[in-house]
Design an enzyme around this catalytic site. Structure first.
Site, PDB file in Angstrom:
ATOM      1  N   GLY A 164       0.810  -1.221   0.000  1.00 36.21           N
ATOM      2  CA  GLY A 164       0.000   0.000   0.000  1.00 36.21           C
ATOM      3  C   GLY A 164       0.841   1.268   0.000  1.00 36.21           C
ATOM      4  N   GLY A 165       2.049   1.181  -0.570  1.00 40.71           N
ATOM      5  CA  GLY A 165       2.924   2.364  -0.652  1.00 40.71           C
ATOM      6  C   GLY A 165       3.610   2.698   0.656  1.00 40.71           C
ATOM      7  N   HIS A 208       6.396   2.835 -13.277  1.00 38.14           N
ATOM      8  CA  HIS A 208       5.837   1.620 -12.687  1.00 38.14           C
ATOM      9  C   HIS A 208       4.985   0.982 -13.785  1.00 38.14           C
ATOM     10  CE1 HIS A 208       3.628  -0.703  -9.416  1.00 38.14           C
ATOM     11  NE2 HIS A 208       2.960  -0.962 -10.525  1.00 38.14           N
ATOM     12  N   ARG A 292      -3.461 -11.142  -6.016  1.00 39.88           N
ATOM     13  CA  ARG A 292      -4.904 -10.865  -5.869  1.00 39.88           C
ATOM     14  C   ARG A 292      -5.373 -10.083  -7.079  1.00 39.88           C
ATOM     15  NH1 ARG A 292      -4.212  -5.331  -5.059  1.00 39.88           N
ATOM     16  NH2 ARG A 292      -2.347  -4.822  -3.878  1.00 39.88           N
TER      17      ARG A 292
HETATM   18  P1  ADP Z   1      -3.055  -1.904  -6.251  1.00 35.70           P
HETATM   19  O1  ADP Z   1      -1.648  -2.355  -6.517  1.00 35.70           O
HETATM   20  O2  ADP Z   1      -4.124  -2.873  -6.615  1.00 35.70           O
HETATM   21  O3  ADP Z   1      -3.296  -0.548  -6.687  1.00 35.70           O
HETATM   22  P2  ADP Z   1      -2.717  -0.935  -3.642  1.00 35.70           P
HETATM   23  O4  ADP Z   1      -1.288  -1.160  -3.308  1.00 35.70           O
HETATM   24  O5  ADP Z   1      -3.170   0.438  -3.938  1.00 35.70           O
HETATM   25  O6  ADP Z   1      -3.124  -1.957  -4.745  1.00 35.70           O
HETATM   26  O7  ADP Z   1      -3.585  -1.559  -2.497  1.00 35.70           O
HETATM   27  C1  ADP Z   1      -4.924  -1.916  -2.696  1.00 35.70           C
HETATM   28  C2  ADP Z   1      -5.630  -1.838  -1.406  1.00 35.70           C
HETATM   29  O8  ADP Z   1      -5.022  -2.686  -0.463  1.00 35.70           O
HETATM   30  C3  ADP Z   1      -5.609  -0.467  -0.813  1.00 35.70           C
HETATM   31  O9  ADP Z   1      -6.824  -0.314  -0.163  1.00 35.70           O
HETATM   32  C4  ADP Z   1      -4.443  -0.520   0.149  1.00 35.70           C
HETATM   33  O10 ADP Z   1      -4.626   0.414   1.183  1.00 35.70           O
HETATM   34  C5  ADP Z   1      -4.534  -1.943   0.629  1.00 35.70           C
HETATM   35  N1  ADP Z   1      -3.236  -2.555   0.975  1.00 35.70           N
HETATM   36  C6  ADP Z   1      -2.369  -3.134   0.139  1.00 35.70           C
HETATM   37  N2  ADP Z   1      -1.333  -3.664   0.798  1.00 35.70           N
HETATM   38  C7  ADP Z   1      -1.539  -3.425   2.101  1.00 35.70           C
HETATM   39  C8  ADP Z   1      -0.823  -3.732   3.307  1.00 35.70           C
HETATM   40  N3  ADP Z   1       0.304  -4.411   3.323  1.00 35.70           N
HETATM   41  N4  ADP Z   1      -1.343  -3.300   4.464  1.00 35.70           N
HETATM   42  C9  ADP Z   1      -2.494  -2.620   4.473  1.00 35.70           C
HETATM   43  N5  ADP Z   1      -3.217  -2.329   3.379  1.00 35.70           N
HETATM   44  C10 ADP Z   1      -2.760  -2.707   2.215  1.00 35.70           C
HETATM   45  P1  ADP Z   2       4.049  -1.554  -2.373  1.00 32.65           P
HETATM   46  O1  ADP Z   2       4.100  -2.952  -1.889  1.00 32.65           O
HETATM   47  O2  ADP Z   2       3.826  -0.581  -1.295  1.00 32.65           O
HETATM   48  O3  ADP Z   2       3.130  -1.418  -3.536  1.00 32.65           O
HETATM   49  P2  ADP Z   2       6.271  -1.426  -4.258  1.00 32.65           P
HETATM   50  O4  ADP Z   2       7.542  -2.161  -4.059  1.00 32.65           O
HETATM   51  O5  ADP Z   2       5.325  -1.973  -5.248  1.00 32.65           O
HETATM   52  O6  ADP Z   2       5.544  -1.248  -2.870  1.00 32.65           O
HETATM   53  O7  ADP Z   2       6.619   0.077  -4.638  1.00 32.65           O
HETATM   54  C1  ADP Z   2       5.628   1.078  -4.722  1.00 32.65           C
HETATM   55  C2  ADP Z   2       6.168   2.284  -5.495  1.00 32.65           C
HETATM   56  O8  ADP Z   2       7.331   2.838  -4.858  1.00 32.65           O
HETATM   57  C3  ADP Z   2       6.632   1.967  -6.903  1.00 32.65           C
HETATM   58  O9  ADP Z   2       5.566   1.964  -7.817  1.00 32.65           O
HETATM   59  C4  ADP Z   2       7.624   3.091  -7.151  1.00 32.65           C
HETATM   60  O10 ADP Z   2       6.966   4.288  -7.467  1.00 32.65           O
HETATM   61  C5  ADP Z   2       8.284   3.268  -5.805  1.00 32.65           C
HETATM   62  N1  ADP Z   2       9.509   2.440  -5.702  1.00 32.65           N
HETATM   63  C6  ADP Z   2       9.610   1.233  -5.107  1.00 32.65           C
HETATM   64  N2  ADP Z   2      10.867   0.739  -5.195  1.00 32.65           N
HETATM   65  C7  ADP Z   2      11.587   1.658  -5.882  1.00 32.65           C
HETATM   66  C8  ADP Z   2      12.977   1.745  -6.306  1.00 32.65           C
HETATM   67  N3  ADP Z   2      13.846   0.782  -6.032  1.00 32.65           N
HETATM   68  N4  ADP Z   2      13.370   2.849  -6.985  1.00 32.65           N
HETATM   69  C9  ADP Z   2      12.491   3.847  -7.257  1.00 32.65           C
HETATM   70  N5  ADP Z   2      11.198   3.829  -6.890  1.00 32.65           N
HETATM   71  C10 ADP Z   2      10.734   2.753  -6.208  1.00 32.65           C
HETATM   72 MG    MG Z   3       3.290  -2.398  -5.302  1.00 32.42          MG
END
Ligand code: ADP
Ligand code: ADP
Ligand code: MG
Length: 504
Positions: A164-165, A208, A292
């Protein structure tokens, strides 16, 4: 064959899943918290059961309560949607133990991919490129400093359990390494109950780009092309589109093959997403797998012509995939914007409350996945996303234009929403031209400010008046000498005069 599905979720995604259930002649069961008694997903379902108080850890996250309802109403299967329990391996396991089908991958796949360090190792073994970095949790700071020096600053310290970022920290300088890692570890512990963190090279100005995959229980696995998700705020997606404006057919083919290899490495079965980070030269690296259905799945559904929920259900029914890779192609262009109950002009403050009026956009090339209705009070307990607007057109340019006019048509009163912000995104030049990366929002703050359009009009006006002023001076120069102050006519007067000039 599955005849009844319990949807362990709420809001737009619960309704989205129920729609496909209806179409397939499958009964749907809603579960809801006390705060969601009046939610549309409760009305839409064939049956609905309360599973606890408002906070999600007392309702939507309580495995026992959900399983109890599933047994009581004889549901054959549970669809978890996204968020909540969707990536919870314990839940998937429990369903299996209780003889209920979990519509998603095996708990083994969830476990392996849910832990980012384990996933990195698995990908290295499968020949999928990963971001340069560490593949063990950081234990020894000195060792970490050595590795970081090898990789080169800046680096990201990331929580292995992150999502979730959340759980990411950027380190620019050597002096930030030790405090950065320690802070990341304690943040990870607090947020995810797991303090394992690792290091990834920070990819500059990245994109991304993710690939949708579908895999069945018979060893078949295909990809459904890419989604460009670089419009992000705080590492969270705001706008998604497919195809990606920067993709080439060669790289698409290669990334697609790597996405399939990634899924096969964990014997994946169901719908899933392989996320990649991509640099300017189209070098790409595995970021993570989401095991998912994704928030942004509708753009793929539209461009590829596949109902991903239907395919998930078919796979859960043990049917073989009905598509072969070569059957699939991308048709036209789709864009999704996420609409939040937030005030974009006040630092994106959540704006829960009662919706007074809503006029949902309709028309050709428009899909709206929502759940809010007039008179509904948006609870403050959950994710503030209230709907997703998707437009499709034969070309990207037309899809953007359609999104602009659709956002203009979309009226919600009573609460603040991100609609005006999204409209400004659609008008920002780098977006319109398809030249943007994950820094887009940060780099275009001025263009995305609320009064940008007004200010632009004033700028245009100033340019016009300056020109008119110049013309007036030329004219008066012919007749008589310029006035003493050299400014014979005010801009505003000139603007007034301009009207008569244009009438000529
Ligand atoms: P997508 O990659 O589908 O856009 P998001 O990363 O935005 O997914 O997450 C989708 C939903 O799941 C959001 O409501 C986000 O807040 C929630 N979410 C994803 N990963 C986690 C996590 N590790 N803990 C809590 N909420 C999460
Ligand atoms: P989450 O599980 O929260 O979705 P991600 O690993 O998918 O985390 O990363 C979410 C976002 O963070 C990416 O879409 C990108 O914008 C940024 N990010 C993650 N890793 C990197 C990296 N190594 N370098 C630059 N940006 C990154
Ligand atoms: Mg991600």
């Amino acid at each position: 064959m599955i005849k009844k599905i319990l949807i362990a979720n709420r809001g737009e995604i619960a309704i989205r899943v129920m729609r496909t259930c209806r179409e397939m002649g499958i009964k749907s069961v809603a579960v809801f918290s006390e705060a969601d008694r009046n939610s549309m997903h409760v009305r839409y379902a064939d049956e609905a059961y309360c599973i606890g108080p408002a906070p999600s850890n007392e309702s939507y996250l309580v495995i026992d309560n959900i399983i109890e309802v599933a047994k009581r109403c004889h549901a054959d299967a549970i669809h978890p949607g996204y968020g909540f329990l969707s990536e919870n391996a314990v839940f998937a396991d429990r369903c299996e133990q209780e003889g209920i089908i979990f519509i998603g991958p095996s708990s083994h796949a969830i476990n392996t991919m849910g832990d980012k360090i384990t996933a990195r190792k698995k990908m290295l073994g499968a020949g999928v490129p990963v971001v340069p970095g560490t593949s063990e949790p950081i234990k020894d700071i000195d060792k970490a400093i050595k590795v970081i020096k090898e990789i080169g600053l800046p680096v990201m310290v990331k929580a292995s359990a992150g999502g979730g970022g959340k759980g990411m920290r950027l380190i620019h300088e050597e002096s930030e390494i030790e405090p950065g890692i320690k802070a990341a570890q304690s943040e990870a512990m607090a947020a995810f109950g797991n303090d394992a963190v690792y290091i990834e090279k920070y990819i500059n100005s990245p994109h991304h780009i993710e690939f949708q995959i579908l895999a069945d229980n018979h060893g078949n696995c295909i990809h459904l092309f890419e989604r460009e998700c670089s419009v992000q705020r705080r590492h969270q997606k705001v706008v998604e589109e497919t195809p990606s404006p920067i993709m080439t057919p060669e790289v698409r083919k290669e990334m697609g093959a790597h996405a399939v290899a990634a899924a096969k490495a964990v014997n994946y079965a169901s719908a899933g997403t392989i996320e990649f980070i991509v640099d300017d030269d189209l070098n790409y690296y595995f970021l993570e797998m989401n095991t998912r259905l994704q928030v942004e799945h509708p753009i793929t559904e539209w461009v590829v012509g596949v109902d991903l929920v239907k395919e998930q259900i078919n796979i859960a029914n043990n049917l073989p995939l009905r598509y072969k890779q070569e059957d699939l192609k991308q048709n036209g262009h789709a864009i999704e914007v996420r609409i939040y109950a937030e005030d974009p002009d006040n630092n994106f403050m959540p704006s829960p409350g009662k919706v007074m009026h809503i006029s949902e956009p309709l028309g050709p090339g428009i899909r709206h996945d929502g759940y809010v209705y007039a008179g509904y009070t948006i609870p403050m307990y959950y994710d503030p996303m209230i709907s997703k607007l998707i437009t499709w057109a034969p070309t990207r340019e037309e899809a953007v234009e359609k999104m602009k006019s659709t956002l203009k048509d979309y009226k919600i009163t009573g609460i603040k929403t991100s609609i005006p912000f999204l409209y400004r995104v659609m008008n920002a030049r780098p977006f319109v031209e398809g030249r943007y990366n994950t820094h887009f929002i940060q780099d275009n703050q001025e263009a995305l400010e609320p009064d940008h359009n007004v200010r632009q009009e004033i700028k245009d006006l100033a340019a016009i008046t300056a020109f008119v002023d110049y013309l007036a001076k030329l004219e008066s120069g012919k007749k008589n000498a310029p006035s003493a102050n050299g400014n014979s006519i005010s801009n505003w007067k000139a603007y007034g005069r301009k009207k008569s000039i244009t009438r000529l």
